[in-house]
Design a protein around this motif. Sequence first.
Motif, PDB file in Angstrom:
ATOM      1  N   ARG A  46       0.822  -1.201   0.000  1.00  0.00           N
ATOM      2  CA  ARG A  46       0.000   0.000   0.000  1.00  0.00           C
ATOM      3  C   ARG A  46       0.855   1.250   0.000  1.00  0.00           C
ATOM      4  O   ARG A  46       0.543   2.246  -0.656  1.00  0.00           O
ATOM      5  CB  ARG A  46      -0.937   0.002   1.214  1.00  0.00           C
ATOM      6  CG  ARG A  46      -1.878   1.198   1.256  1.00  0.00           C
ATOM      7  CD  ARG A  46      -2.790   1.141   2.466  1.00  0.00           C
ATOM      8  NE  ARG A  46      -3.613   2.326   2.557  1.00  0.00           N
ATOM      9  CZ  ARG A  46      -4.427   2.594   3.573  1.00  0.00           C
ATOM     10  NH1 ARG A  46      -4.512   1.745   4.589  1.00  0.00           N
ATOM     11  NH2 ARG A  46      -5.143   3.694   3.585  1.00  0.00           N
ATOM     12  N   TYR A  47       1.968   1.203   0.732  1.00  0.00           N
ATOM     13  CA  TYR A  47       2.842   2.368   0.794  1.00  0.00           C
ATOM     14  C   TYR A  47       3.455   2.646  -0.577  1.00  0.00           C
ATOM     15  O   TYR A  47       3.467   3.784  -1.045  1.00  0.00           O
ATOM     16  CB  TYR A  47       3.948   2.161   1.832  1.00  0.00           C
ATOM     17  CG  TYR A  47       4.875   3.350   1.900  1.00  0.00           C
ATOM     18  CD1 TYR A  47       4.506   4.497   2.595  1.00  0.00           C
ATOM     19  CD2 TYR A  47       6.087   3.345   1.215  1.00  0.00           C
ATOM     20  CE1 TYR A  47       5.330   5.610   2.620  1.00  0.00           C
ATOM     21  CE2 TYR A  47       6.916   4.452   1.240  1.00  0.00           C
ATOM     22  CZ  TYR A  47       6.540   5.581   1.945  1.00  0.00           C
ATOM     23  OH  TYR A  47       7.349   6.677   1.956  1.00  0.00           O
ATOM     24  N   ALA A  63       2.268   1.815  -3.426  1.00  0.00           N
ATOM     25  CA  ALA A  63       1.204   2.226  -4.338  1.00  0.00           C
ATOM     26  C   ALA A  63       0.885   3.708  -4.187  1.00  0.00           C
ATOM     27  O   ALA A  63       0.699   4.428  -5.175  1.00  0.00           O
ATOM     28  CB  ALA A  63      -0.050   1.391  -4.083  1.00  0.00           C
ATOM     29  N   GLN A  64       0.828   4.199  -2.927  1.00  0.00           N
ATOM     30  CA  GLN A  64       0.546   5.623  -2.750  1.00  0.00           C
ATOM     31  C   GLN A  64       1.701   6.478  -3.268  1.00  0.00           C
ATOM     32  O   GLN A  64       1.485   7.577  -3.770  1.00  0.00           O
ATOM     33  CB  GLN A  64       0.229   5.939  -1.282  1.00  0.00           C
ATOM     34  CG  GLN A  64       1.377   5.828  -0.284  1.00  0.00           C
ATOM     35  CD  GLN A  64       2.224   7.086  -0.170  1.00  0.00           C
ATOM     36  OE1 GLN A  64       1.720   8.185  -0.349  1.00  0.00           O
ATOM     37  NE2 GLN A  64       3.514   6.911   0.103  1.00  0.00           N
ATOM     38  N   ALA A  65       2.919   5.964  -3.149  1.00  0.00           N
ATOM     39  CA  ALA A  65       4.071   6.712  -3.650  1.00  0.00           C
ATOM     40  C   ALA A  65       4.019   6.836  -5.168  1.00  0.00           C
ATOM     41  O   ALA A  65       4.246   7.915  -5.733  1.00  0.00           O
ATOM     42  CB  ALA A  65       5.361   6.036  -3.208  1.00  0.00           C
ATOM     43  N   GLY A  87       1.298   6.437  -7.119  1.00  0.00           N
ATOM     44  CA  GLY A  87       0.132   7.229  -7.493  1.00  0.00           C
ATOM     45  C   GLY A  87       0.341   8.712  -7.247  1.00  0.00           C
ATOM     46  O   GLY A  87      -0.035   9.552  -8.069  1.00  0.00           O
ATOM     47  N   GLY A  88       0.941   9.036  -6.120  1.00  0.00           N
ATOM     48  CA  GLY A  88       1.177  10.438  -5.810  1.00  0.00           C
ATOM     49  C   GLY A  88       2.126  11.101  -6.782  1.00  0.00           C
ATOM     50  O   GLY A  88       1.924  12.241  -7.195  1.00  0.00           O
ATOM     51  N   GLU A  91       0.383  11.585 -10.165  1.00  0.00           N
ATOM     52  CA  GLU A  91      -0.539  12.723 -10.105  1.00  0.00           C
ATOM     53  C   GLU A  91       0.225  14.035 -10.231  1.00  0.00           C
ATOM     54  O   GLU A  91      -0.198  14.960 -10.928  1.00  0.00           O
ATOM     55  CB  GLU A  91      -1.319  12.699  -8.781  1.00  0.00           C
ATOM     56  CG  GLU A  91      -2.284  13.864  -8.642  1.00  0.00           C
ATOM     57  CD  GLU A  91      -2.887  13.971  -7.260  1.00  0.00           C
ATOM     58  OE1 GLU A  91      -3.814  14.791  -7.091  1.00  0.00           O
ATOM     59  OE2 GLU A  91      -2.424  13.273  -6.345  1.00  0.00           O
ATOM     60  N   PHE A 104       4.908  10.632   2.723  1.00  0.00           N
ATOM     61  CA  PHE A 104       3.565  10.349   2.222  1.00  0.00           C
ATOM     62  C   PHE A 104       3.075  11.523   1.380  1.00  0.00           C
ATOM     63  O   PHE A 104       3.298  12.685   1.736  1.00  0.00           O
ATOM     64  CB  PHE A 104       2.586  10.131   3.372  1.00  0.00           C
ATOM     65  CG  PHE A 104       2.881   8.927   4.225  1.00  0.00           C
ATOM     66  CD1 PHE A 104       2.234   7.720   4.000  1.00  0.00           C
ATOM     67  CD2 PHE A 104       3.790   9.007   5.263  1.00  0.00           C
ATOM     68  CE1 PHE A 104       2.504   6.612   4.793  1.00  0.00           C
ATOM     69  CE2 PHE A 104       4.074   7.904   6.055  1.00  0.00           C
ATOM     70  CZ  PHE A 104       3.420   6.703   5.819  1.00  0.00           C
ATOM     71  N   SER A 140      -0.065  12.082   1.097  1.00  0.00           N
ATOM     72  CA  SER A 140      -1.286  12.483   1.797  1.00  0.00           C
ATOM     73  C   SER A 140      -0.961  12.800   3.248  1.00  0.00           C
ATOM     74  O   SER A 140      -0.376  11.971   3.958  1.00  0.00           O
ATOM     75  CB  SER A 140      -2.320  11.357   1.736  1.00  0.00           C
ATOM     76  OG  SER A 140      -3.323  11.524   2.722  1.00  0.00           O
ATOM     77  N   ASP A 166      -2.623  10.213   5.515  1.00  0.00           N
ATOM     78  CA  ASP A 166      -1.893   8.947   5.636  1.00  0.00           C
ATOM     79  C   ASP A 166      -0.672   9.100   6.546  1.00  0.00           C
ATOM     80  O   ASP A 166      -0.344   8.202   7.329  1.00  0.00           O
ATOM     81  CB  ASP A 166      -1.441   8.465   4.251  1.00  0.00           C
ATOM     82  CG  ASP A 166      -2.603   7.971   3.404  1.00  0.00           C
ATOM     83  OD1 ASP A 166      -3.714   7.796   3.952  1.00  0.00           O
ATOM     84  OD2 ASP A 166      -2.395   7.784   2.187  1.00  0.00           O
TER      85      ASP A 166
END
Length: 367
Positions: A33-34, A36-38, A40-41, A44, A132, A134, A137
């Motif tokens: 999950r970590y 993936a957020q990296a 995705g961020g 973006e 992060f 977010s 998060d």
Amino acid sequence: MALRRPAWLTRRRALLVCVIALLGVLSACSSTRYYAQAVGGHLELLSKTRPVDTVIADPATPPAVVRKLQLARDMRQFASRELGLPDNDSYKRYADLGRPYAVWNVVSTPELSLTPRASCFFFVGCISYRGFFSEHDARDFAAARSAAGDDVYVYGVPAYSTLGWLSDPLLNTFLGYSDTDLARLIFHELAHQLVYVDGDSAFNEAFATSVEIEGARRWRLVHGDAAPERETTSQQRREQFQHLLAHTQHQLTEIYTGPASDADKRTRKHLALQQLLHDYQALKQQWGGYRGYDHWFDPPPGNAHLASLATYHNRVPAFSQLLHEQSDELPKFYAAVRELAKLPTAERNARLDALQQRGASTPAATQ
């Protein structure tokens, strides 16, 4: 007519495919999950970038933003031409993220230690914080570490480096900085692309900080300073504040490594941190009430706050001395830093200790 995908986006999506494949391998791991957020961020962020020249030429761009971007463009050219920093596509695109920070970092330490808990990742090795995209998060992660008994510190960061793997953009989060601090930020992040040691955050950040300090000094010499007295005052305050925190770090290190019981160490830790707050209030009076560092005390600082500062600054005097010993010639300095980077950790730290000691007895070595 079909729109042609820009080459820069094609390259980044190719990288994304590789990372997603890697995530498949990690599917049984809590890190998925970590990562993936990296990914995705960052994607973006990239989706919002435009060439700096395009943004400057856009009539809709506010004049204040145009001025800062023109200045940043000049600084970017100066970084490669005069400082020998990488000449690539980093900081030649711009993105407005619509938020005050690019990422939020979380530093956590044991209750009775100033040593940050390391987070280890592919490509960059182990670092002394976890970032992060977010803020929510980041604060969730910090709350979990706090519940486990750690001291934690969450702070917003205007920039981060992909270490040359990708082309890092200029961000709106840069533009609120003074002209000198904008130069420092750009030089710092580019320095990470020049030399980086997996698993040694203190080495990496102190090297980049030493480059930003020297780079900003040279920038001001060439371009002049519209407010030299203000910059001198700002630097003096920065040094005084860092000295104040370093003194508390030294106190806490002695407490934590001493023979006292944990209960006594907790009491002495509390008193040391209370003294820090008292000393800061006295320092503010010397500054005529200047409040620029008040955010450091909201919430009150603990081990993690102090550890985060130590990562960036404790080794800077050693690098400043190394630059001095290379006759202030940056190419020689970078070569010497690369040689240090090749050494085993213990030997590298011993060399830095020796440099720091020489610097303490050499008035010509300044920071």
